[in-house]
Design a protein around this motif. Structure first.
Motif, PDB file in Angstrom:
ATOM      1  N   LEU A   6     -46.106 -10.299 -96.885  1.00  0.00           N
ATOM      2  CA  LEU A   6     -47.448 -10.745 -97.290  1.00  0.00           C
ATOM      3  C   LEU A   6     -47.438 -12.237 -97.612  1.00  0.00           C
ATOM      4  O   LEU A   6     -48.343 -12.984 -97.217  1.00  0.00           O
ATOM      5  CB  LEU A   6     -47.915  -9.955 -98.514  1.00  0.00           C
ATOM      6  N   ALA A  42     -48.359  -6.245 -92.649  1.00  0.00           N
ATOM      7  CA  ALA A  42     -48.764  -7.167 -93.714  1.00  0.00           C
ATOM      8  C   ALA A  42     -50.056  -7.885 -93.341  1.00  0.00           C
ATOM      9  O   ALA A  42     -50.964  -8.047 -94.177  1.00  0.00           O
ATOM     10  CB  ALA A  42     -47.653  -8.172 -93.984  1.00  0.00           C
ATOM     11  N   LEU A 101     -53.913  -7.725 -95.191  1.00  0.00           N
ATOM     12  CA  LEU A 101     -54.617  -8.931 -95.605  1.00  0.00           C
ATOM     13  C   LEU A 101     -55.866  -9.201 -94.766  1.00  0.00           C
ATOM     14  O   LEU A 101     -56.561 -10.198 -94.994  1.00  0.00           O
ATOM     15  CB  LEU A 101     -53.673 -10.136 -95.529  1.00  0.00           C
ATOM     16  N   LEU A 115     -45.201  -2.564 -99.223  1.00  0.00           N
ATOM     17  CA  LEU A 115     -46.189  -3.626 -99.008  1.00  0.00           C
ATOM     18  C   LEU A 115     -47.551  -3.247 -99.579  1.00  0.00           C
ATOM     19  O   LEU A 115     -48.270  -4.107-100.103  1.00  0.00           O
ATOM     20  CB  LEU A 115     -46.301  -3.938 -97.519  1.00  0.00           C
ATOM     21  N   PHE A 117     -49.450  -5.505-102.267  1.00  0.00           N
ATOM     22  CA  PHE A 117     -50.824  -5.943-101.982  1.00  0.00           C
ATOM     23  C   PHE A 117     -51.749  -5.579-103.146  1.00  0.00           C
ATOM     24  O   PHE A 117     -52.548  -6.397-103.606  1.00  0.00           O
ATOM     25  CB  PHE A 117     -51.310  -5.293-100.690  1.00  0.00           C
TER      26      PHE A 117
END
Length: 295
Positions: free
Chosen positions: A165, A225, A229, A280, A284
């Motif tokens: 990330l 990742a 996002l 992840l 996040f």
């Protein structure tokens, strides 16, 4: 329990952050005065050790140490901790647990096949050969000592501040594709719980693979990742065309899948993040790479 750490790097500091409340006292070594000041401001006691010269207060700490974590890598031709402190450690009156952080790189290349702790090491690089030699010397010390030595062979480490990330956010992520290539990885929280489980149940001269349940292609981690996002992943780059440092390219010379059965069967560990997607997602949710969310 009193903990002493040789090498207060990323992994060791994550361990202290997560499990520090379990210890009566914690001290560790740093190489620079600047880092000593920074960690001191954060409430972490330090001693200076640059691989050769050391603060003699370390010897006093070892007199009271019950758990010893070695996170410092071997230097050229020697393990700096054993070189300077093997005699002190052999006679440390309260020491009962020693954990040495090694790497799954000691197995070398297996052509993508599965390996476990019974697989003979076949290191392909000088760095991995030094690790095997350091492992051997630590186990040798433990064989004749009153404390238990454990070797932890860590997969690729990720966690807060050091993950895909962040790489997406700062623009350094690359989606390099080498057909058939897989990497193994482990979240720092799971490293921490493995170490604590071992301290609670020491096992003389034990070796543990510390990795999650799902080896996978590195480009899949970057793509996931980016998906979290809400961004387009970076373009795929064939391995032969990728601009990489010699060290980065060396990682692609090893292709193997690491089994982690022993940390579950012997230590009773249940991974919090059995896949990179689990890890992840949690990072996040915790707010990793917030700048990337604005794009």
């Amino acid at each position: 329990m009193n903990l002493f750490v040789f090498g207060l790097g990323y992994t060791a500091l994550q361990f202290i952050h997560l499990q520090g409340h379990r210890f009566t006292s914690i001290c560790g070594t740093v190489r620079s005065i600047e880092k000593a000041k920074a960690l001191g401001a954060a409430g972490i006691q330090t001693c200076r050790f640059d691989g050769k010269d050391f603060d003699h207060a370390i010897l006093q700490h070892l007199e009271h140490t019950e758990a010893l974590l070695i996170s410092a890598p071997p230097a050229e031709g020697q393990d700096p901790v054993l070189e300077q402190f093997s005699e002190a450690l052999a006679h440390a009156p309260r020491l009962r647990w020693v954990g040495y952080l090694s790497t799954v790189g000691v197995y070398g290349d297996a052509g993508g096949a599965w390996v476990d702790e019974s697989t003979p090491p076949n290191p392909a690089t000088a760095r991995a050969r030094r690790r095997i030699e350091a492992e051997r010397k630590w186990l040798e010390l433990g064989a004749s000592a009153s404390f238990a030595v454990q070797i932890f062979r860590l997969a690729g480490i990720y966690g807060p501040g050091r993950n895909a990330l962040v790489k997406i956010a700062d623009g350094t992520a690359k989606r390099i594709v080498k057909p058939g290539q897989v990497f193994n990885r482990i979240h720092t929280e799971d490293i921490a719980q493995v170490l604590m489980a071992s301290m609670d149940k020491p096992s003389r001269n034990a070796i543990y693979n510390v990795t999650d349940d799902e080896p996978g292609p590195p480009q899949d981690v970057i793509a996931y990742a980016a998906e979290l996002l809400g961004q387009e992943p970076p373009p795929e780059i064939p391995f032969e065309e990728a601009d990489q440092t010699p060290m980065a390219r060396a990682f692609y010379e090893d292709n193997k899948r690491i089994r982690n059965t022993r940390i579950k069967s012997e230590l009773g560990v249940r991974l919090r993040y059995p896949t990179f997607r689990d890890g992840l997602q949690r990072l996040f949710q915790a707010g990793e790479a917030p700048s990337a969310r604005k794009h």
